[in-house]
Design an enzyme around this catalytic site. Structure first.
Site: not given
Ligand code: XMP
Length: 519
Positions: A90, A235, A375
């Protein structure tokens, strides 16, 4: 200490960030192909640094509207001559064209937004991609004249240059977004760029990450006293188990139970880490301390501030008892680390995390073993380390816990009511197999009372709200269309099994305008 765990031999792709909204997505897509990708803002790295860092390829992200705007990000054209393959996406391809001497134009009738049919030529970038396929476009400017040495390899009805390349210099560019799922063959195109143009082999594996991390910390933290604040979230749990494998009993985990946890959660965390993993875990039962501080407080931000500060105080008190600490571990992950050059956004809620800890506890260094991972990668590591599935895949739970799910003053009695209602709702969602459909689901206890009837008697009790949202990133979220049967069973069980609840309602507000949590 340098925190990096990524081996210097790991093949790396640079995602050069020009301010596009999909920069993290691009890096994740690359990593899904088992190729390690790093995001760097364009203003923080020079072509020379890129060359010496040994990247196998570079992806220019999207960015602001026009390369001719003075305020738009520009870059040193020397990057095109490093001999490293580049894919511009883009704004990224328009910038490449601008730097290489081509022409980018603007015409109102040439803008394209959304799904667009792209016709592609035979080219290494389009291997295994049909001649016509759906791509996701979002642009106003377009490439009207490709630079010398470049040829056009794809087009749409409105856009004469939907993709270009200079094969001899391994420079490629696409006007559309291969990283979004709406681009049918986007993954194939990214794979072609990575494996056929950049020539990577795909050596980014979670097993090697774990092995490298264990080896690194075994050596570097030998004989040191290491402290970690364990919340029981994904985490901090993964960071704890990883470090425990490296340094065993030299790691002390402090789990502050503020009394604002869900039903049985504190015991579950304690059992998992102390019994299953044999870790050196201190559970601090600080319910009274927290409830004392929260007494009479109804204002949401005040609650959050009190809990955040008290958490630090409790943690500090425990740390002091342990004597000199050499190292503090934090569960920071990659999205927390990426500097994106975005402006300051308004504070909607003050999120609670342990970022404030280093100010109050004296230690020599911080270790962040997960700072290179997204994550989903943290979850993969967690699974490979043998952490229970329900912990690795658990839904997010806010640091201030149930305090932000009780409207008004927090009391032990209200907490117990909410815990029961929440446990019933979660059980019903799970029984219906809806856990994969909704990303976060919980109960809220309002301070609204209403009239009901039970047996032949009038009741006047509290209102529970059920909330379930579907989201990718929690920045925006849609309310989940849970089956009526699940809502019905939850409502019926909550009013029957939990004392003092007269009414159960379902929250059908998305984010925005609402937030996920009620406070
Ligand atoms: P909101 O309510 O801001 O929530 O739309 C978005 C996501 O963030 C979680 N959340 C928090 N997580 N500390 C956290 O670690 C916090 O203080 C906090 N507040 C909200 C919320 O559960 C949702 O997943």
């Amino acid at each position: 200490m340098e925190n990096k765990i990524i081996s210097s031999k790991t093949e790396k792709i640079l995602v050069l960030d020009f301010g596009g909204q999909y920069n993290q997505l691009i890096a994740r897509r690359v990593r899904e192909q088992q190729v390690y990708a790093e995001i760097k803002p364009y203003s923080r790295i020079t072509p020379e640094e890129i060359r010496t860092a040994g990247y196998k390829g570079i992806i220019f992200t999207g960015g602001p509207n026009s390369v001719y705007d003075e305020s738009s990000p520009h870059y040193d054209p020397a990057i095109l001559d490093l001999g490293i393959p580049i894919l511009g996406i883009c704004y990224g391809v328009q910038l490449m064209v601008y730097m290489a001497g081509g022409v980018v134009s603007s015409a109102e009738n040439s803008s394209e937004y959304g799904k667009t049919i792209v016709q592609a030529d035979k080219n290494v970038l389009f291997k295994d991609v049909p001649e016509k396929s759906v791509c996701w476009m979002s642009h106003t400017d377009f490439i009207s004249t490709p630079p010398q040495g470049f040829s056009v390899i794809a087009r749409t009805d409105k856009c004469p240059c939907a993709a270009i390349c200079d094969e001899s210099r391994k420079l490629y560019g696409v006007q559309f977004h291969p990283e979004v799922t709406h681009t049918e063959y986007g993954t194939a195109m990214l794979r072609n760029f990575l494996f056929d143009v950049c020539g990577v082999t795909g050596d980014w594996k979670m097993e090697s990450f774990i092995d490298n991390a264990i080896e690194k910390y075994t050596n570097e933290l030998a004989g040191k006293k290491v402290l970690l604040a364990l919340s029981g979230g994904v985490d901090s749990s993964v960071a704890a188990v990883l470090l425990h494998k490296a340094i065993g009993q030299n790691l002390t985990c402090v789990f502050v139970d503020h009394g604002l946890l869900r039903k049985d959660e504190g015991d579950f965390v304690e059992n998992t880490f102390r019994k299953q993993f044999g870790m050196n875990l201190i559970r601090v039962n600080a319910e009274d301390r927290f409830l004392g501080k929260l007494k009479g407080v109804t204002e949401p931000e005040k609650k959050r501030k009190i809990i955040g500060e008290e958490f630090i105080r409790v943690f500090e008190d425990e740390a002091k008892k342990l004597g000199k600490i050499n190292v503090l571990v934090q569960g920071t992950i990659y999205p927390d680390v990426i500097e994106s050059g975005k402006g300051d956004s308004a504070v909607i809620k003050s999120h609670h995390n342990v970022g404030g800890l280093p100010d109050v506890i004296s230690f020599d260094e911080i270790v962040e073993p997960l700072r290179d991972l997204f994550k989903d990668e943290v979850r993969k590591v967690g699974e490979q380390l043998g952490i229970p599935h329900e912990l690795v895949w658990r839904q997010p739970f806010p640091g201030p816990g149930l305090a932000v799910r009780i409207i008004g003053e927090i009391t032990k009695e209200k907490l117990d009511v909410l815990r029961e209602a929440d446990a019933i709702f979660r059980e019903e969602v799970a029984n219906a197999g809806m856990e994969k459909i909704t990303n976060q689901y919980f109960a809220v206890l309002t301070d609204l009372k209403s009239v009901g009837v039970m047996g032949d008697a009038r009741t006047y009790g509290r209102t529970i709200v059920l909330r379930a949202v579907t989201t990718d990133d929690f920045m925006t979220a849609e309310w989940t269309r849970l089956p009526f049967e699940v809502l019905e069973r939850s409502s019926s069980r909550i009013t029957n099994e939990v004392g003092g609840i007269t009414r159960v309602v379902y929250d059908i507000t998305s984010k925005p305008p609402a937030t996920v949590e009620w406070e």
